[in-house]
Design a protein around this motif. Structure first.
Motif, short mmCIF file in Angstrom:
data_model
loop_
_atom_site.label_atom_id
_atom_site.label_comp_id
_atom_site.label_asym_id
_atom_site.label_seq_id
_atom_site.Cartn_x
_atom_site.Cartn_y
_atom_site.Cartn_z
N VAL A 1 0.83 -1.20 0.00
CA VAL A 1 0.00 0.00 0.00
C VAL A 1 0.87 1.25 0.00
CG1 VAL A 1 -1.53 1.37 1.49
CG2 VAL A 1 -2.06 -1.03 1.01
N PHE A 2 2.06 1.14 0.59
CA PHE A 2 2.95 2.30 0.70
C PHE A 2 4.14 2.21 -0.25
CE2 PHE A 2 0.73 1.76 4.71
CZ PHE A 2 0.16 3.01 4.86
N ALA A 3 4.09 1.27 -1.19
CA ALA A 3 5.17 1.15 -2.17
C ALA A 3 5.22 2.39 -3.05
CB ALA A 3 4.97 -0.10 -3.02
N THR A 4 6.36 3.04 -3.11
CA THR A 4 6.49 4.31 -3.84
C THR A 4 7.22 4.15 -5.17
OG1 THR A 4 8.52 4.77 -2.60
CG2 THR A 4 6.46 5.66 -1.72
N SER A 5 7.34 2.92 -5.63
CA SER A 5 8.08 2.69 -6.88
C SER A 5 7.16 2.28 -8.03
CB SER A 5 9.14 1.60 -6.66
OG SER A 5 8.53 0.38 -6.25
N ARG A 6 5.85 2.43 -7.85
CA ARG A 6 4.89 1.97 -8.85
C ARG A 6 4.37 3.11 -9.71
NH1 ARG A 6 6.16 -3.22 -9.07
NH2 ARG A 6 6.23 -4.12 -6.99
N GLN A 7 4.40 2.91 -11.00
CA GLN A 7 3.85 3.91 -11.91
C GLN A 7 2.32 3.76 -11.96
OE1 GLN A 7 5.68 3.42 -15.74
NE2 GLN A 7 7.68 4.18 -15.06
N PRO A 8 1.57 4.84 -11.71
CA PRO A 8 0.11 4.73 -11.71
C PRO A 8 -0.51 4.63 -13.10
CG PRO A 8 0.76 6.98 -11.29
CD PRO A 8 2.03 6.17 -11.30
N GLY A 9 0.29 4.87 -14.15
CA GLY A 9 -0.25 4.78 -15.50
C GLY A 9 -1.41 5.74 -15.71
N SER A 10 -2.41 5.29 -16.43
CA SER A 10 -3.53 6.17 -16.79
C SER A 10 -4.40 6.56 -15.62
CB SER A 10 -4.39 5.49 -17.86
OG SER A 10 -3.68 5.37 -19.08
N SER A 11 -4.23 5.92 -14.45
CA SER A 11 -5.01 6.33 -13.29
C SER A 11 -4.58 7.71 -12.80
CB SER A 11 -4.89 5.31 -12.16
OG SER A 11 -3.55 5.22 -11.70
N PHE A 12 -3.47 8.23 -13.36
CA PHE A 12 -3.04 9.59 -13.03
C PHE A 12 -3.77 10.65 -13.85
CE2 PHE A 12 -0.25 13.27 -13.53
CZ PHE A 12 0.10 13.55 -12.22
N LYS A 13 -4.37 10.26 -14.98
CA LYS A 13 -4.95 11.22 -15.92
C LYS A 13 -6.02 12.15 -15.34
CE LYS A 13 -4.07 8.40 -20.04
NZ LYS A 13 -4.66 7.51 -21.08
N PRO A 14 -6.82 11.73 -14.34
CA PRO A 14 -7.81 12.67 -13.81
C PRO A 14 -7.23 14.00 -13.36
CG PRO A 14 -8.34 10.46 -13.07
CD PRO A 14 -7.01 10.37 -13.78
N PHE A 15 -5.97 14.02 -12.93
CA PHE A 15 -5.38 15.28 -12.47
C PHE A 15 -4.98 16.16 -13.65
CE2 PHE A 15 -4.64 11.85 -9.43
CZ PHE A 15 -5.49 12.31 -8.43
#
Length: 694
Positions: A372-386
């Motif tokens: 849950v706290f892993a900071t090495s993962r790319q969020p991909g398209s789930s970042f697009k809302p911003f």
């Protein structure tokens, strides 16, 4: 010469006689007796003075510091016990008024019948024990009072030496001077050992009978009070016959001392006792959350892990055990146990920031790393809302169009280029609007938009929403190429669900010590990070992700309520982040070592999200997202981008706009305001939503 006349001869002196005092004076033996009495009286006075000073000294001195180990407990948001932390001792401190009167009477009868009358040690008991021991030429009977036993347990070891016995007596007297009898008895009943790593009457009552100490019957009390004499011999888990025999001894002693009647004792002796099975320690229902809570509590209280676990703290958390159970089930259901594929889920109530469920991996026993706290993962398209929220705040509307086709973008004043690709190189090869771009997760649209609004503005938006990684203002940012943890993503999406207000994620509501004193109380910060109107407009568009043609449409049938969200897929990560008005959830699926996921694995996050969301909210009626001020919903024709009427395309839909940005013209010259199609600030959709929410 004339002679002198002769001197008359003097008579001889009589023999000396013993001198006698006046009549009635004391004889020598009387004088010796008097001197002896005076000596002993003076010595007695000196002893009294020394004893008085000693008692005053003992009263003025603090008792030695003792560490009373008591297991800490973690509770969920409904007050249900999540877990008792293992400190090596199972102990729960309770006040004496929460202990059965039968336990008190049985303890006094069997351990210290003169407890309320002695100063910490019992001279009669000492004398009686000495006589018995001399007769048997060995120590067969002890003389320790309850106070002495407590002093030994708290401050000393169990060495059988005169030095330890003297110290024990001194501490007992000191305790009697500084505490009242009930305080001493209460401490004793919370200290004694019952075997099976269990200390104190409350923990023993829970272990043996599954009830609180205040609810123990006479028979149950007699059995428990008999155990500490020899837990390995009198515990019913080791030898039931010995335990019952010892119980009857306790009952007989209680009768002899007048604590109960013979009739009461006989009834208790005949009572069948329901001894609970000695169960093995169950695995934690929320092990990753428990570890997170421990770290949070240690940080907030400024204590060590040992102090936390053994301090008897009660930690009241935001977790919902029912939601947690569903989350664990969904992760276990969709991620194969015999593979290295991993998953994580974190769920938050967007209205107050409460963490409702947390799954850090598919098998805690095998790997305790909390993803849950892993900071090495790319969020991909789930970042697009911003990206799209930034665009809405800068004049874009849901009808803003971009051509979806292969394209190379230039940036940095034309010095650099960037060529994004759609998933599987699938393009619309036509102009698409923002809703379509979100539903289909079109990368061309996203990159075009970020370059138009400026990447730095998108960075600023993401940071306001709580995404704190190394975000670079580059075109690739639109496609989620910079890492973010599931924790950051769910917190950010929760702010969208809460109409632009981000509430600090909260796991601990309050912490109390063993006496019920509040040590910490949560005061989560709340901050508006975006206006309510653009947040709603974006939410309204993100609902299409779960509709026909959307990237999460395959799970639409599972979720029977309004829901908004966004999928995200990279070579190594699969995401589904979404929300309802009551619950925001992020799900990640992938491999710990960054190994590539296959096509089937890339689709696992959505069913986990859908199954969890519907299960966790099963008892809550579906609710529409509330429409804030500053939003206008109208019926539009997606082909022309104008207001719809019956002459327009059959694909007419309801769309939400920031008030003033909605289209003003109809797709044809003929309006149909009275035929079911909306226009302007008031529409049937607004009315329906307001009716539903009311």
């Amino acid at each position: 010469m004339a002679e002198q006349p002769a001197t008359p001869e003097q008579p001889a002196a009589p023999a000396s006689k013993k001198k006698e005092g006046p009549a009635g004076s004391p004889s020598p033996w009387q004088r010796r007796l008097k001197r002896g009495f005076s000596f002993f009286f003076a010595a007695f006075l000196v002893i009294c003075v020394l004893t008085g000073f000693s008692l005053l000294y003992l009263r003025s001195q603090a008792l030695p510091v003792t560490k009373v180990l008591q297991t800490s407990q973690i509770f969920d948001v409904n007050g249900e016990l999540i877990e008792t932390l293992d400190s090596g001792q199972n102990r729960k401190i309770v006040p004496i008024n929460e202990i059965s009167v039968y336990v008190v009477k049985a303890t006094l009868a069997i351990e210290d019948q003169n407890f309320y009358n002695h100063p910490g040690f019992d001279v009669k008991s000492i004398a009686r024990a000495a006589v018995v021991n001399l007769k048997n030429m060995s120590k067969v009977q002890g003389a320790g009072t309850i106070t002495q036993q407590l002093a030994r347990n708290l401050y000393l070891n169990h060495d059988r030496t005169w030095t330890r016995k003297i110290k024990e007596t001194v501490y007992a007297v000191q305790m009697e001077m500084q505490l009242d009898k009930d305080q001493i008895l209460e401490s004793y009943l919370n200290q004694i050992y019952y075997g099976h790593s269990t200390y104190g009457i409350e923990a023993a009552s829970q272990l043996f009978f599954g009830k609180h100490a205040k609810d123990l019957t006479l028979a149950e009390s007699a059995l428990l009070v008999g155990v500490p004499k020899g837990p390995k011999y009198y515990s019913p888990y080791y030898n039931m016959e010995n335990a019952l025999d010892r119980k009857n001894v306790v009952l007989k002693t209680m009768v002899n001392e007048g604590f109960v009647t013979q009739q009461e004792a006989d009834a208790a002796a005949a009572q069948k006792l329901d001894i609970k099975p000695l169960a093995e320690k169950k695995p934690s229902p929320a092990p990753y959350f428990r570890d997170y809570i421990k770290n949070q509590a240690i940080q907030k209280l400024g204590i060590t892990e040992e102090q936390f676990e053994q301090g008897g703290h009660n930690i009241y958390t935001t977790l919902d055990l029912q939601a947690q159970k569903i989350a664990e089930q969904q992760v276990s259901k969709h991620i194969p146990k015999d593979s290295e594929l991993q998953g994580a889920l974190i769920s938050i109530d967007p209205r107050n920031g409460y963490i409702k469920a947390m799954v850090g991996g598919k098998n805690y026993e095998a790997n305790q790393f909390n993803r849950v706290f892993a900071t090495s993962r790319q969020p991909g398209s789930s970042f697009k809302p911003f990206v799209y929220l930034t665009a809405l705040q800068n004049g874009f509307t849901p009808l803003s169009k971009v051509r979806s086709e292969p394209r190379t973008f230039t940036y940095d004043d034309g010095r650099k280029t960037y060529t994004p690709r759609n998933f599987n190189d699938q393009y619309e090869n036509a102009d698409i609007d923002m809703r379509r771009a979100i539903a289909k997760s079109d990368n061309i649209y996203a990159v075009d938009t970020i370059l138009k609004v400026g990447p730095q503005q998108v960075v600023d938006t993401a940071r306001r929403f709580g995404i704190n990684g190394d975000l670079q203002p580059l075109p690739s940012l639109a496609l989620g190429t910079y890492p973010a943890s599931p924790f950051e993503m769910v917190s950010a999406f929760a702010a969208l669900a809460n109409q632009g207000v981000r509430v600090e994620p909260t796991a601990i509501i309050k912490i109390e010590d063993m006496a019920g004193l509040q040590l910490y109380k949560a005061e989560p910060k709340s901050e508006r990070v975006a206006d309510a109107a653009p947040s709603y407009v974006l939410t309204h568009m993100m609902e299409s992700v779960f509709e026909t043609g959307g990237t999460a449409s395959r799970v639409a049938a599972t979720i029977k309520r309004p829901v908004a969200g966004k999928t995200g897929t990279t070579d190594a990560d699969a995401w589904m982040v979404g929300y309802t008005p009551e619950l925001a959830t992020a799900v990640w699926v992938g491999y710990d070592k960054g190994r590539a996921i296959n096509t089937a694995e890339s689709h696992l996050a959505s069913p986990i999200f859908a199954g969890y969301t519907e299960g966790a909210l099963e008892a809550i009626p579906p609710k529409l997202f509330p429409v804030p001020e500053g939003v206008t919903t109208v019926y539009i024709d997606p082909v022309s981008g104008k207001l719809a009427n019956e002459d327009c395309s059959t694909e007419a839909r309801v769309e939400a706009f920031l008030t003033g940005t909605e289209p003003k013209e109809y797709c044809t010259n003929r309006s149909s305001r009275d035929k079911g199609f909306g226009s302007g600030a008031r529409s049937w959709w607004n009315d329906v939503k307001r009716w539903w929410n009311d």
